[in-house]
Scaffold this active site. Structure first.
Site, short mmCIF file in Angstrom:
data_model
loop_
_atom_site.label_atom_id
_atom_site.label_comp_id
_atom_site.label_asym_id
_atom_site.label_seq_id
_atom_site.Cartn_x
_atom_site.Cartn_y
_atom_site.Cartn_z
N HIS A 150 -13.14 57.53 -86.25
CA HIS A 150 -13.21 58.68 -85.51
C HIS A 150 -11.89 58.75 -84.49
CE1 HIS A 150 -17.62 59.85 -86.01
NE2 HIS A 150 -17.15 59.61 -87.00
N CYS A 210 -19.33 57.33 -80.76
CA CYS A 210 -18.26 57.53 -79.66
C CYS A 210 -18.34 57.41 -78.49
CB CYS A 210 -17.37 58.70 -80.14
SG CYS A 210 -16.39 58.57 -81.80
N GLU A 265 -11.58 59.48 -81.52
CA GLU A 265 -11.99 58.76 -80.36
C GLU A 265 -11.97 57.35 -80.34
OE1 GLU A 265 -13.89 61.00 -81.91
OE2 GLU A 265 -15.24 61.80 -80.27
#
Length: 176
Positions: free
Chosen positions: A80, A113, A82
């Site tokens: 992801h 995250c 992040e």
């Protein structure tokens, strides 16, 4: 913003592409942290990834890292935006803690995250669009409000929400 347009932007007197991973200081002509995250999200969408982008900024305003989703490209469900930006910022600082840093992300972080944000001890979290289905900050488990959460950053939602939501809506509409 396309890669070509972003590459033409001047940051601190040098040309930078969205793929370049070196730190950059903000200048009045540079992209804001959320604009940089939105550019990363656009690039991710252009690559066929869910359009989410993130940017880690130091207390002095230095961009330590920025990334877009790469789960498909890397065949990694943990890639992801992040997570990638946090990893890069930690590597840049040589520390697993980002206590004086802020994270800008275009979509409300998921539980994975949010956990990384907590463990990295980020100072502040700024996010664009809320995520009623997969978000874990203001929706779902509300990770930072749990008694088992070791660190909760200051959270500011709705930053660049209209642009972030439009990117996501267009991406998913094109796939239906």
């Amino acid at each position: 913003m396309t890669k070509a347009k972003l590459a033409d932007r001047q940051v601190s007197g040098k040309k930078h592409s969205s793929k370049e991973l070196t730190p950059k200081a903000f200048s009045p002509k540079a992209l804001s942290p959320m604009e940089l995250a939105l550019a990363e999200a656009q690039d991710a969408g252009n690559r066929g990834e869910v359009p989410v982008g993130a940017c880690v900024v130091s207390a002095s305003g230095e961009v330590l890292a920025h990334a877009g989703n790469r789960t498909v490209e890397l065949r990694d469900p943990c890639a992801h935006a992040e997570m990638l930006a946090i990893r890069e910022a930690c590597a840049h600082l040589g520390s697993e803690r980002l206590t004086t840093c802020d994270l800008y992300v275009t979509l409300e972080p998921c539980a994975m995250c949010a956990g990384a944000i907590s463990f990295a001890r980020l100072r502040r979290l700024y996010f664009g669009a809320g995520d009623p289905k997969g978000g874990a900050v203001e929706h779902g488990p509300r990770f930072f409000r749990q008694p088992t959460c070791h660190h909760a950053p200051d959270v500011y939602g709705g930053i660049g929400e209209t642009k972030a939501a439009a990117l996501l809506k267009a991406f998913f509409a094109a796939r239906r």
